[in-house]
Scaffold this motif. Structure first.
Motif: not given
Lengths: 586, 237, 345
Positions: C227-232
């Motif tokens: 999730a962090t990688a997709i949308n911080r």
């Protein structure tokens, strides 16, 4: 920079070697700083101004250094004769690599420079003619009028002469039509193209220029060191040059010298001091250098030069000749309607953003395109200006089809626009931002910018920009950074920029958003005046009071579809429009 | 009645440009409060600053304590949750994973229970549970964003333009859910351009113009205030 | 070239490619989560391989002290950055993670060296020693500038690489080391011979990839990382701390690096600075994967291994030039097929 700064700096540079007590050691260090400054200055332009991060600059030093090494050490040419050859080889290599590199997008660009940087480093070390890993030695020193410049003090003047020359040329360039176009690249491709700038060509020009500065440094290096091997031309030195640019303050010509000075000095100091403290068995200096690199970036993300420059009062801006002779005009389009949009359609995946919309704008007419958020208004603008290709329908200006044309070609037909999300360069002055609008009306190129052969045209361009700024009522803010203005005023700056194109058709995306009452009134007056002059205006606007009192014709979009059109008085009473705007009763 | 959220003299600047100036507002427990205003009035900026995503001057007090120095991530754990204008979903992950991540700070056992509640409230999401979030329609995306926020069991839910880009029918559905949520005791701070729907759903309202609060009062009174229609459609002039 | 040589080169290439795949995956992971192009990935390979070789030789590796030093630095950094909210509980917790843990590892290492329990325990201990260096490193070098541009993060990574190479020299010396193979089994397959070491590399690489797949697909922590990688911003809005994601990503990178090092140190002599060149090949694969795609990166890594094997057979002098030049057309194609917006930086 103050006008006296350059001569002052030149004088200091000239006097340093004459100061008693400045030993050969310091002169050699300064020589190295000068050599690095040349490369970093190119990087400042490439990375700091043009937005392209290159890890491969050291390779360009290598091209020139090896070229001159082969010509002089193996074939006995004079270094001065080999200089143009070295620069030519470097330039050709830069053109070839640049053609690939400037077409890489996003992160692929810096990664690409790493790739060819590493490949070239290994290639230098493998080629027989370049002496493989041992390189080439026995390169003759430079000589002038028969006097050999072996002494570091003599080389010092040649190197720093080159640095000063490069600094002057680079500053000239930044302060020219081409320089503004290069700076505009950072503001995004869309805004640059909307005013006729060719990003790929500009990027290639900057790339080659930066490579030539690196090449000059490499040529000097070869004749100062008198031996070359692959080590200084790999990616590690390339990263060091980048670090110098960042530490000095990427984007600042003087930052290049500060960064090169700081890093070169630190490296040298570490190499002398650390082994003395910790012993020579391990490379403690690499550890300390690595840590310093980490620390410097943590404490000064924007580099040192902005902090140094902040200590001095900023110089008064150069005067602008507002009465300068106007730039040559463009042949006006006369056929009506000026803009004819017929059944244009745009889909994103399955979503129909613009659904067979038609509209027309005549000369001397103000048409509003309104509708709730997400209705497809900005997309329609992007279709008309060529930012997005339409999936269907046709767009004509004065009867000539422009759908499918590039944004630059559409701008050249006299179509100018502003953006919903302001696309100005916040650090650049209002004047320079607005002058970008006049890009297509000038023709001074890269070389004339470097050599200041463009002054007459430049005076007219800035004069035009100043006139348009005065016209929109922002004359007092002309020399401020655009980012320091209120958001509403920045929108007005965009209008001034669009007017610099001398447009037949003006597309304004929410020009009144963020304006106070009297500012809106002034904007309305300006638009009426433009209408009287025969300019066609198409505007997107949410402020209905503004739209209703000003426009001749209103087109209403909702969910990509035209739901109504007509004179403002009718639109105001249209129930479908009211429902779309205030929302249905939920 | 003490406020659940109190924003006091909040100002937010982008560079040297102030987008929100000296704004104060409050939301009581279980109350629906709306901030309405035209595009660019500073409504989203206000919510983002309240959430801690933007640095701001002034005070943000949640449940009696100043949370100015609390990171946005940790405000979620306190019970403050934002459904952003851009939804900020994890497009390459499934609907169910998006929801499960919504409960990142609540613990596993509570997550399963809450997931059942959210699926009951949004049956559509249950149908699409295995689908990637990036492939949902606009209305479904909004539902997922709200569902994900509810997974954190918020005490105050901040909604930024939930009706943006949605068809009227979907907007009606979303607002029905917002009114429904009040029954569960969640307080709601709603930022909207769709003034009629927002005023219909809300208890109290603030009107923002150019970064400042212009009018405020009970939503029912503001709904009939001619100045609202004027500022939106320019009907007066 | 006859088919035996062909098969031999293929096997050689795939063995190296498997290692490159692991490193490439770690680079993609770190970049996706933290935007750091993790130049020092190779240092973890060297640290892991050398640590394992020393343990196998019955010596206490310098990394056991190094991890204490890194922990202390991270502890100091944490206290300084949170000096306004210092409470006994916070200090105790930080001390446990950043001082207690590495000290425990140091004593454990001393005990293990004395006991000489064999390769499997040494492998586990190597991971235990090297893994914590990852999160400590993140805390010290990258967390304070987590919002900086990719360029600044990259240059910082280069600084870290330089420092870690130097530290490697201090702790390991300039001598190269080599470990005995994990297994001395030899398996003739047709005309070529597959060693136990080869099989070990394939098995462990496959196991690690499966483990990563399960971690990202099944666990809440793995999903939080994705999730962090997709949308911080989205990640922050559900309460995922970016610093935590960063620490986890760096831990995984350190583990993967250490395992890779253990796998190659029986095949080739490792020096304190060998890691960089190995990591570079993983980097090539990660670039081909656009620093986003795990499967593409793994496939590209195998390809890099094979191309390298054939290049070193035919034109050993030019293998680096060939590998890195071949990257350019790949990057061009990726730029055209996947034109991510360069509007906003």
């Amino acid at each position: 920079m103050h006008r006296l700064a350059l001569p002052l700096f030149a004088a200091i540079v000239a006097l340093v070697p004459l100061v008693p007590g400045v030993s050969v050691f310091w002169i050699t260090l300064l020589d190295n700083i000068g050599l690095a400054s040349l490369v970093v200055m190119g990087l400042v332009l490439l990375t700091g101004v043009g937005g392209m991060t290159s890890f491969g600059q050291a390779a360009f030093c290598g091209f020139a250094a090896y070229t001159t090494a082969v010509m002089t050490a193996k074939f006995g040419w004079s270094p001065w004769l080999s200089l143009p050859v070295a620069l030519l080889v470097t330039g050709l290599a830069a053109v070839v690599l640049g053609l690939v590199t400037v077409r890489l997008s996003g992160h692929f660009l810096p990664l690409g420079t790493i790739a060819w940087g590493i490949a070239l480093y290994y290639a230098f070390g493998k080629l027989e003619i370049l002496g493989r890993h041992d390189g080439i030695s026995g390169i003759p020193p430079l000589s002038l009028f028969g006097i050999s410049l072996v002494d570091p003090r003599a080389a010092y003047y040649v190197i720093w002469g080159a640095v000063l020359g490069a600094a002057i040329l680079t500053m000239n360039l930044l302060d020219s039509r081409t320089g503004r176009a290069i700076r505009a690249l950072r503001g995004g491709r869309v805004a640059a193209e909307a005013f006729g700038i060719e990003p790929a060509r500009m990027k290639l020009a900057v790339f080659v220029y930066a490579a030539l500065l690196a090449g000059l440094s490499g040529w000097l290096y070869a004749h100062v060191q008198r031996a070359v091997n692959p080590t200084p031309f790999g990616v590690h030195p390339g990263i060091e040059y980048l670090f110098m640019a960042v530490a000095g303050g990427a984007g600042q010509v003087w930052g290049a010298i500060v960064g090169a000075g700081l890093v070169t000095f630190l490296k040298d100091a570490l190499q002398r001091i650390v082994p003395a403290l910790f012993g020579t068995s391990a490379q403690y200096e690499t550890i300390v250098f690595g840590l310093l690199l980490v620390v410097i970036l943590q404490v000064a993300k924007d580099g040192l030069w902005p902090r140094i420059a902040g200590l001095f009062p900023s110089p008064p801006p150069a005067p602008v000749d507002i009465a300068a002779e106007p730039l040559p005009g463009r042949a006006r389009a006369t056929a009506e309607p000026l803009l004819e949009v017929a059944d244009i359609r745009k889909t994103f995946g399955g979503l129909v953003a613009v659904n067979d919309v038609s509209l027309r704008v005549k000369r001397g007419e103000i048409v509003a395109l309104i509708g709730p958020n997400g209705a497809g208004k900005s997309t329609t603008f992007n279709l008309i200006t060529g930012v997005l290709p339409a999936n269907g329908g046709s767009i004509s200006v004065s009867g000539e089809r422009i759908d499918g044309a590039r944004p630059q070609a559409i701008a050249a037909r006299g179509v100018a626009r502003t953006f919903q999300h302001v696309k100005l360069l916040p650090e650049m002055s209002v004047l320079d931002n607005v002058a970008i609008g006049a890009h297509l009306r000038g023709e001074a190129g890269f070389i004339s910018g470097l050599l200041r052969l463009d002054r007459a045209e430049e005076r007219r361009m800035l004069g035009e920009a100043a006139r348009q700024i005065a016209r929109v009522g922002l004359a007092e803010h002309m020399h401020k950074p655009a980012g320091s203005l209120a958001l509403g005023q920045q929108r007005i700056v965009e209008i001034a920029r669009a007017l610099c194109l001398a447009p037949d058709l003006l597309l304004l995306d929410e020009p009144a958003a963020g304006l106070r009452h009297f500012e809106k009134a002034a904007l309305a007056d300006l638009l009426r005046q433009l209408r009287a002059e025969g300019v066609a205006v198409l505007l997107v606007e949410h402020d209905m009071g503004f739209v209703m009192s000003l426009t001749d014709h209103v087109v209403v979009l909702d969910f990509g579809t035209r739901i109504a059109e007509g004179p403002p008085a009718e639109i105001k009473r249209n129930p479908a429009v009211l429902a779309a705007y205030l929302g249905a009763e939920a | 009645m003490s406020a659940l959220l109190a924003v006091e003299h909040l100002s937010v600047a982008y560079g040297r440009v102030e987008a929100v100036s000296d704004v104060s507002l409050s939301v009581a427990p279980g109350e629906i409060v709306t901030v309405i205003g035209a595009n660019g009035a500073g409504k989203s900026t206000l919510l983002n600053a309240a959430m801690g995503l933007l640095p701001a001057r002034g005070r943000v007090v949640f449940d009696g304590s100043d949370i100015g120095s609390v990171e946005a991530e940790d405000r979620v754990a306190l019970g403050l949750c934002l459904v952003a204008e851009k939804r900020e979903l994890f497009g390459a992950m499934t609907v169910e994973d998006n929801l499960i991540l919504g409960a990142f700070r609540t613990g596993r056992s509570l997550a399963a229970e809450t997931l059942a509640e959210v699926f009951a409230r949004f049956p559509r999401l249950r149908e699409r549970r295995a689908q990637l979030a990036g492939t949902l329609s606009g209305g479904e995306r909004q539902m997922l964003a709200m569902g994900r926020a509810l997974m954190s069991r918020p005490r105050l839910l901040m909604l930024d333009e939930p009706s943006l880009g949605l068809a009227p029918k979907v907007v009606a559905d979303i607002f029905a859910i917002i009114r429904d949520l009040r029954a569960t005791g969640v307080a709601i701070l709603l930022v909207e351009q769709n003034a009629r729907a927002a005023l219909n759903a809300a208890d109290r309202a603030y009107v923002m113009e150019l970064g400042r609060i212009g009018l405020e009062g009970p939503a029912s009174e503001l709904a009939s205030d001619p100045r609202i229609a004027e500022s939106y459609l320019g009907l007066g002039g | 070239m006859d088919s035996t040589i062909l098969l031999f080169l293929l096997q050689d290439g795939l063995t190296n490619g498997a290692i490159y795949a692991l490193l490439g995956l770690a680079l993609v992971l770190v970049f996706a989560v933290t935007r750091v192009i993790f130049v020092p990935q190779g240092e973890f390979v060297a640290y892991g391989g050398l640590t394992f070789a020393l343990l196998e030789a019955g010596k206490l590796p310098g990394t056991a002290y190094m991890v204490v030093a890194f922990g202390a630095a991270a502890f100091a950094m944490e206290l300084v950055s949170r000096r306004r909210e210092l409470a006994a509980r916070l200090v105790a917790r930080e001390a446990a993670f950043k001082l207690g843990l590495p000290l425990a590892i140091l004593f454990l290492a001393k005990a293990v060296v004395a006991a000489q329990p064999g390769a499997v325990v040494n492998l586990v201990l190597t991971i235990a020693i090297v893994a914590p260096i990852g999160p400590y490193l993140y805390r010290v070098a990258f967390q304070p500038i987590a919002d900086a541009s990719v360029l600044v993060l990259l240059i910082t990574a280069v600084g870290v690489h330089l420092a870690m190479t130097g530290i490697g020299l201090v702790f390991f010396g300039a001598e190269g080391l080599r470990a005995p193979p994990i297994s001395s089994a030899v398996l003739p397959v047709g005309p070529i011979v597959v060693t136990g070491q080869n099989l070990g590399i394939y098995a462990i690489t496959a196991a690690l990839i499966v483990a990563l797949y399960l971690f990202f697909g099944r666990t809440i922590t793995g999903k939080a990382l994705r999730a962090t990688a997709i949308n911080r911003i989205g990640a922050r809005l559900v309460g995922i701390r970016l610093a935590l994601s960063g620490r986890i990503a760096f831990t995984l990178a350190a583990v993967i690096g250490a395992v890779s090092g253990v796998l190659i140190v029986p095949m080739t002599t490792l020096y304190y600075d060998t890691g960089f060149l190995v990591g570079l090949k993983g980097f090539v694969a990660a670039i081909i994967g656009g620093l986003v795609s795990y499967p593409l990166t793994a496939a590209a890594a195998l390809l890099v291994g094979v191309v390298e094997a054939f290049a070193s057979f035919h034109a050993s002098d030019w293998k680096e030039v060939i590998v890195f030049t071949l990257l350019l057309p790949v990057l061009l194609i990726r730029s055209w097929t996947d034109p991510h917006s360069d509007e906003e930086e």
